[in-house]
Design a protein around this motif. Structure first.
Motif, PDB file in Angstrom:
ATOM      1  N   VAL A 269       0.833  -1.200   0.000  1.00  0.00           N
ATOM      2  CA  VAL A 269       0.000   0.000   0.000  1.00  0.00           C
ATOM      3  C   VAL A 269       0.868   1.251   0.000  1.00  0.00           C
ATOM      4  CG1 VAL A 269      -1.766   1.298   1.225  1.00  0.00           C
ATOM      5  CG2 VAL A 269      -1.869  -1.203   1.165  1.00  0.00           C
ATOM      6  N   HIS A 270       0.564   2.147  -0.934  1.00  0.00           N
ATOM      7  CA  HIS A 270       1.216   3.455  -1.040  1.00  0.00           C
ATOM      8  C   HIS A 270       0.401   4.479  -0.271  1.00  0.00           C
ATOM      9  CE1 HIS A 270       3.936   2.446  -4.536  1.00  0.00           C
ATOM     10  NE2 HIS A 270       3.065   1.439  -4.595  1.00  0.00           N
ATOM     11  N   GLY A 271       1.053   5.293   0.535  1.00  0.00           N
ATOM     12  CA  GLY A 271       0.326   6.330   1.260  1.00  0.00           C
ATOM     13  C   GLY A 271       1.275   7.255   1.993  1.00  0.00           C
ATOM     14  N   GLN A 272       0.702   8.288   2.601  1.00  0.00           N
ATOM     15  CA  GLN A 272       1.478   9.244   3.374  1.00  0.00           C
ATOM     16  C   GLN A 272       0.723   9.579   4.650  1.00  0.00           C
ATOM     17  OE1 GLN A 272       4.657  10.760   3.032  1.00  0.00           O
ATOM     18  NE2 GLN A 272       4.073  11.289   5.122  1.00  0.00           N
ATOM     19  N   ALA A 273       1.284   9.201   5.779  1.00  0.00           N
ATOM     20  CA  ALA A 273       0.645   9.494   7.059  1.00  0.00           C
ATOM     21  C   ALA A 273       0.592  11.000   7.287  1.00  0.00           C
ATOM     22  CB  ALA A 273       1.413   8.806   8.190  1.00  0.00           C
TER      23      ALA A 273
ATOM     24  N   ALA B 253       3.473   7.600  -1.065  1.00  0.00           N
ATOM     25  CA  ALA B 253       2.200   7.962  -1.673  1.00  0.00           C
ATOM     26  C   ALA B 253       2.358   8.218  -3.167  1.00  0.00           C
ATOM     27  CB  ALA B 253       1.634   9.203  -0.990  1.00  0.00           C
ATOM     28  N   LEU B 254       1.327   7.882  -3.920  1.00  0.00           N
ATOM     29  CA  LEU B 254       1.296   8.260  -5.328  1.00  0.00           C
ATOM     30  C   LEU B 254       1.139   9.766  -5.437  1.00  0.00           C
ATOM     31  CD1 LEU B 254      -1.161   5.514  -6.683  1.00  0.00           C
ATOM     32  CD2 LEU B 254       1.346   5.437  -6.608  1.00  0.00           C
ATOM     33  N   LYS B 255       1.402  10.293  -6.609  1.00  0.00           N
ATOM     34  CA  LYS B 255       1.217  11.719  -6.858  1.00  0.00           C
ATOM     35  C   LYS B 255      -0.025  11.915  -7.716  1.00  0.00           C
ATOM     36  CE  LYS B 255       6.156  12.842  -6.554  1.00  0.00           C
ATOM     37  NZ  LYS B 255       6.014  13.448  -5.210  1.00  0.00           N
ATOM     38  N   HIS B 256      -0.693  13.039  -7.502  1.00  0.00           N
ATOM     39  CA  HIS B 256      -1.849  13.351  -8.323  1.00  0.00           C
ATOM     40  C   HIS B 256      -1.431  13.549  -9.775  1.00  0.00           C
ATOM     41  CE1 HIS B 256      -4.410  13.688  -4.878  1.00  0.00           C
ATOM     42  NE2 HIS B 256      -3.858  14.784  -4.413  1.00  0.00           N
ATOM     43  N   ASP B 257      -2.278  13.083 -10.672  1.00  0.00           N
ATOM     44  CA  ASP B 257      -2.113  13.407 -12.075  1.00  0.00           C
ATOM     45  C   ASP B 257      -2.171  14.934 -12.238  1.00  0.00           C
ATOM     46  OD1 ASP B 257      -3.150  13.942 -14.893  1.00  0.00           O
ATOM     47  OD2 ASP B 257      -2.903  11.771 -15.006  1.00  0.00           O
ATOM     48  N   PRO B 258      -1.354  15.512 -13.119  1.00  0.00           N
ATOM     49  CA  PRO B 258      -1.394  16.970 -13.306  1.00  0.00           C
ATOM     50  C   PRO B 258      -2.786  17.514 -13.592  1.00  0.00           C
ATOM     51  CG  PRO B 258       0.516  16.060 -14.421  1.00  0.00           C
ATOM     52  CD  PRO B 258      -0.278  14.902 -13.925  1.00  0.00           C
ATOM     53  N   ALA B 259      -3.636  16.704 -14.213  1.00  0.00           N
ATOM     54  CA  ALA B 259      -4.992  17.169 -14.526  1.00  0.00           C
ATOM     55  C   ALA B 259      -5.816  17.448 -13.273  1.00  0.00           C
ATOM     56  CB  ALA B 259      -5.704  16.135 -15.398  1.00  0.00           C
TER      57      ALA B 259
ATOM     58  N   PHE C 156      -6.418  14.735   0.090  1.00  0.00           N
ATOM     59  CA  PHE C 156      -5.232  13.918   0.304  1.00  0.00           C
ATOM     60  C   PHE C 156      -5.182  12.813  -0.735  1.00  0.00           C
ATOM     61  CE2 PHE C 156      -8.656  12.029   2.658  1.00  0.00           C
ATOM     62  CZ  PHE C 156      -8.486  10.662   2.539  1.00  0.00           C
ATOM     63  N   VAL C 157      -4.062  12.123  -0.790  1.00  0.00           N
ATOM     64  CA  VAL C 157      -3.897  11.012  -1.725  1.00  0.00           C
ATOM     65  C   VAL C 157      -4.353   9.726  -1.050  1.00  0.00           C
ATOM     66  CG1 VAL C 157      -2.284   9.697  -3.139  1.00  0.00           C
ATOM     67  CG2 VAL C 157      -1.987  12.161  -2.888  1.00  0.00           C
ATOM     68  N   MET C 158      -5.278   9.027  -1.679  1.00  0.00           N
ATOM     69  CA  MET C 158      -5.808   7.789  -1.122  1.00  0.00           C
ATOM     70  C   MET C 158      -4.732   6.704  -1.050  1.00  0.00           C
ATOM     71  SD  MET C 158      -9.093   7.471  -0.269  1.00  0.00           S
ATOM     72  CE  MET C 158      -9.720   5.873  -0.759  1.00  0.00           C
ATOM     73  N   PRO C 159      -4.762   5.846  -0.012  1.00  0.00           N
ATOM     74  CA  PRO C 159      -3.849   4.692   0.036  1.00  0.00           C
ATOM     75  C   PRO C 159      -4.165   3.727  -1.107  1.00  0.00           C
ATOM     76  CG  PRO C 159      -4.830   5.118   2.187  1.00  0.00           C
ATOM     77  CD  PRO C 159      -5.588   5.949   1.201  1.00  0.00           C
ATOM     78  N   ALA C 160      -3.153   3.397  -1.901  1.00  0.00           N
ATOM     79  CA  ALA C 160      -3.377   2.610  -3.113  1.00  0.00           C
ATOM     80  C   ALA C 160      -2.509   1.363  -3.121  1.00  0.00           C
ATOM     81  CB  ALA C 160      -3.070   3.453  -4.353  1.00  0.00           C
ATOM     82  N   ALA C 161      -3.104   0.225  -3.532  1.00  0.00           N
ATOM     83  CA  ALA C 161      -2.388  -1.052  -3.596  1.00  0.00           C
ATOM     84  C   ALA C 161      -2.054  -1.371  -5.047  1.00  0.00           C
ATOM     85  CB  ALA C 161      -3.236  -2.167  -2.986  1.00  0.00           C
ATOM     86  N   VAL C 162      -1.008  -0.737  -5.547  1.00  0.00           N
ATOM     87  CA  VAL C 162      -0.551  -0.975  -6.910  1.00  0.00           C
ATOM     88  C   VAL C 162       0.952  -1.204  -6.897  1.00  0.00           C
ATOM     89  CG1 VAL C 162      -2.406   0.269  -8.078  1.00  0.00           C
ATOM     90  CG2 VAL C 162      -0.389   1.529  -7.310  1.00  0.00           C
ATOM     91  N   ASP C 163       1.430  -1.980  -7.851  1.00  0.00           N
ATOM     92  CA  ASP C 163       2.848  -2.325  -7.940  1.00  0.00           C
ATOM     93  C   ASP C 163       3.582  -1.241  -8.728  1.00  0.00           C
ATOM     94  OD1 ASP C 163       5.198  -3.744  -7.745  1.00  0.00           O
ATOM     95  OD2 ASP C 163       4.742  -5.094  -9.409  1.00  0.00           O
TER      96      ASP C 163
ATOM     97  N   VAL D 188      -6.943  13.377 -17.961  1.00  0.00           N
ATOM     98  CA  VAL D 188      -6.350  12.620 -16.867  1.00  0.00           C
ATOM     99  C   VAL D 188      -6.136  11.160 -17.279  1.00  0.00           C
ATOM    100  CG1 VAL D 188      -8.529  11.899 -15.800  1.00  0.00           C
ATOM    101  CG2 VAL D 188      -6.512  12.247 -14.369  1.00  0.00           C
ATOM    102  N   MET D 189      -5.110  10.543 -16.707  1.00  0.00           N
ATOM    103  CA  MET D 189      -4.903   9.111 -16.877  1.00  0.00           C
ATOM    104  C   MET D 189      -5.304   8.395 -15.580  1.00  0.00           C
ATOM    105  SD  MET D 189      -4.036   8.530 -19.959  1.00  0.00           S
ATOM    106  CE  MET D 189      -3.360   6.872 -19.885  1.00  0.00           C
ATOM    107  N   PHE D 190      -4.427   8.397 -14.583  1.00  0.00           N
ATOM    108  CA  PHE D 190      -4.758   7.741 -13.315  1.00  0.00           C
ATOM    109  C   PHE D 190      -5.464   8.759 -12.429  1.00  0.00           C
ATOM    110  CE2 PHE D 190      -4.092   5.793  -9.159  1.00  0.00           C
ATOM    111  CZ  PHE D 190      -4.271   4.448  -9.439  1.00  0.00           C
ATOM    112  N   GLN D 191      -6.786   8.711 -12.426  1.00  0.00           N
ATOM    113  CA  GLN D 191      -7.582   9.723 -11.731  1.00  0.00           C
ATOM    114  C   GLN D 191      -7.823   9.381 -10.269  1.00  0.00           C
ATOM    115  OE1 GLN D 191     -11.120  12.233 -13.412  1.00  0.00           O
ATOM    116  NE2 GLN D 191     -12.032  10.333 -12.654  1.00  0.00           N
ATOM    117  N   LYS D 192      -7.710   8.106  -9.900  1.00  0.00           N
ATOM    118  CA  LYS D 192      -8.179   7.661  -8.581  1.00  0.00           C
ATOM    119  C   LYS D 192      -7.107   7.854  -7.505  1.00  0.00           C
ATOM    120  CE  LYS D 192     -10.858   3.927  -6.508  1.00  0.00           C
ATOM    121  NZ  LYS D 192     -12.110   4.664  -6.322  1.00  0.00           N
ATOM    122  N   THR D 193      -6.850   9.117  -7.173  1.00  0.00           N
ATOM    123  CA  THR D 193      -5.927   9.406  -6.078  1.00  0.00           C
ATOM    124  C   THR D 193      -6.533  10.352  -5.054  1.00  0.00           C
ATOM    125  OG1 THR D 193      -4.913  11.169  -7.422  1.00  0.00           O
ATOM    126  CG2 THR D 193      -3.798   9.019  -7.403  1.00  0.00           C
TER     127      THR D 193
END
Length: 536
Positions: free
Chosen positions: A163-167, A184-190, A206-213, A347-352
């Motif tokens: 899981v990616h995230g930032q406390a 944590a992932l970063k928001h898409d510029p869009a 905030f950036v949602m906790p994400a379970a991606v490789d 946007v590409m990866f919108q779910k953050t």
């Protein structure tokens, strides 16, 4: 315990992401259709696969049973038209609502279960979610365990699922014993303009906790086809990839696919399950073991126990309390498309991006409202079923210019919201009347205002109905008292000595964030108690 019916273990593939993972841990019944083992786990979704992973170091002969097959890896995995327009991967049987009208449930029968299609967002429940909470329309009951008891398992589950995230960024996040395992992932510029507008309004996105490789050589490319799609490059950390495949490689865990379990038989005194009976590729099959673990999903686990009623359990296995199948919950949820006709959303990866400013009661809201998070990018084939009268050209224009959000509010447990099995129609029946809608309507109103203030003059909403049930929970509630609950605090059935449930059936309340991480963490917690109680 004999394992003559189990195929020899093969060596792990040097390229573990290859689709020939089916070669690992193959189970073949004997000529009579029988399999003997130490533990049977029914269901390979988040609960079942995580539980199996935790048993993989015990030396027990474990068989995990999945009614579906491996999801095919093909270019259509990333096709919006195939996945949503054609429903290429929808394989669940129709269910019935209270009026006996059939609907197509939002569940999937594949190795890995619903996690093959989930949005990979894995937040923890809030610390307050484990206590009694007053809502507009009732009380969300307290859990018999605390957040402090769950916290070590949350941490362990986050590590397993990368899981990616930032406390420190989520305004109502619970305390943590350590940092997130991945940055944590970063928001898409869009999304930068929207985030800036939200902060200007005094909110704390905030950036949602994400379970991606993603990162460190991972295969995730932060594409626009994650939420609701299978991952073509296997970079979504789902139950199959993160938990089940590593477990299968140990040689202790075996997988049986294409097998539907229809009933469970008990001993003469009714205290133990002695066999699971079902059908595999059209042929009858029986699995026998000293221990059984259900992880079919909150609806299917309850229905399996109800269908298995016998003389000692006339109302269904483990149902002396009368609570089996009751307290069914799903989130009150709304899709929101905020449209600016002047700007195309590239946007590409919108779910953050997410908001929890109204999750708890506070100065801006008298009662808890819920969670707001971005959806994966909505495309025309996704909304055509909701608005069939709208020309596709118009739908395409709207979705090309929209920012897309998912709003969830807590659904409170009631005795009348429940699941049953209709033996005449041979169908699952779901009784569900949404409640706590005052909170949800306020959440929609507040979010709509934020989006208009951010420069999206057209806000379209669609509240999800009975078929949107990927967050189902509560049908075999956990509790201290056998008179009012189905499971004890270690998720063992009060009425049975050798049966556990590790999917979301145990939830006493639904909270208002995605349930998957809580399912995984609890499966780990229950596995530890399971191993201790069986002196492994």
């Amino acid at each position: 315990m004999s394992d003559a019916a189990i195929a020899p273990h093969t060596e792990p593939d040097p390229q573990p992401k290859a689709r020939n993972q089916r070669a690992f841990g193959v189970v073949q019944p004997d000529a009579e259709g029988h399999i003997d083992c130490d533990v049977v786990i029914i269901g390979s979704g988040m609960g079942g696969s995580t539980f199996a992973h935790e048993l993989s170091d015990t030396g027990l002969n474990v068989v995990i049973v999945e009614r579906g097959d491996f999801l095919p890896r093909e270019i259509q995995n990333w096709s919006t038209e195939s996945v949503f327009g054609e429903g290429r991967y929808r394989n669940a049987e129709p269910w019935l609502d209270e009026a006996n009208q059939a609907f197509s449930p939002g569940v999937f029968y594949y190795v890995g279960g619903n996690t093959k299609f989930y949005g990979a967002m894995l937040p923890r429940f809030r610390e307050e979610d484990f206590a009694a909470i007053e809502h507009y329309e009732g009380i969300s009951p307290a859990w018999p365990i605390t957040y402090a008891q769950m916290e070590p398992w949350y941490a362990k589950a986050e590590k397993l699922y990368r899981v990616h995230g930032q406390a420190g960024t989520d305004p109502c996040e619970p305390w943590r014993s350590g940092p997130y395992p991945q940055p944590a992932l970063k928001h898409d510029p869009a999304l930068h303009g929207l985030e800036k507008s939200m902060r200007k309004a005094g909110l704390k996105p905030f950036v949602m906790p994400a379970a991606v490789d993603y990162g460190d050589g991972g295969d995730c490319v932060l594409c626009s086809t994650c939420d609701g799609y299978p991952c073509l490059v296997e970079a979504k950390c789902d139950a199959e990839l993160s938990a089940l495949r590593p477990a299968l490689r140990t040689g202790n865990i075996r997988l049986l696919t294409n097998t539907l379990i229809n009933s469970l038989n008990t001993s003469a005194d009714g205290r133990t399950i002695i066999a699971a009976h079902g059908v595999r590729n059209g042929q009858p099959i029986t699995l026998k073991a000293p221990r059984f673990v259900l992880a079919c999903g909150a609806v299917n686990s309850a229905v399996l126990l109800l269908k298995s009623a016998n003389e000692k359990h006339p109302n269904g296995l483990g149902n002396s309390s009368g609570q089996l199948g009751r307290n069914y919950m799903v989130h009150n949820s709304t899709f929101m498309l905020a449209v600016d006709p002047r700007r195309q959303n590239r946007v590409m990866f919108q779910k953050t991006l997410a908001l929890n400013d109204w999750y708890k009661a506070g100065p801006r809201n008298s009662f808890p409202l819920g969670n707001v998070q971005m959806l994966g990018k909505i495309r025309e084939p996704m909304i055509t079923p909701m608005r069939p009268w709208l020309p596709k050209l118009a739908s395409r224009y709207v979705t090309d210019h929209s920012v897309d959000l998912y709003l969830t509010s807590e659904d409170l447990p009631t005795q009348d919201n429940r699941v049953t099995y209709d033996p005449v129609k041979r169908a699952i029946k779901v009784y569900w009347t949404p409640n706590n809608l005052t909170a949800h309507e306020e959440l929609v109103k507040k979010t709509s205002g934020v989006m208009r203030e951010a420069g999206y003059p057209l806000v379209l909403t669609e509240r999800m109905g009975i078929a949107t049930n990927s967050h189902q929970c509560g049908t075999a509630v956990m509790g201290m008292d056998p008179l009012t609950s189905v499971l004890d605090t270690n998720c063992k059935l009060h009425d049975l000595d050798n049966a556990w449930i590790v999917d979301s059936s145990f939830f006493p309340s639904s909270a208002a964030v995605n349930p998957a991480l809580t399912i995984a963490a609890n499966a780990m917690r229950v596995a530890a108690a399971f191993k201790a109680s069986t002196a492994l």
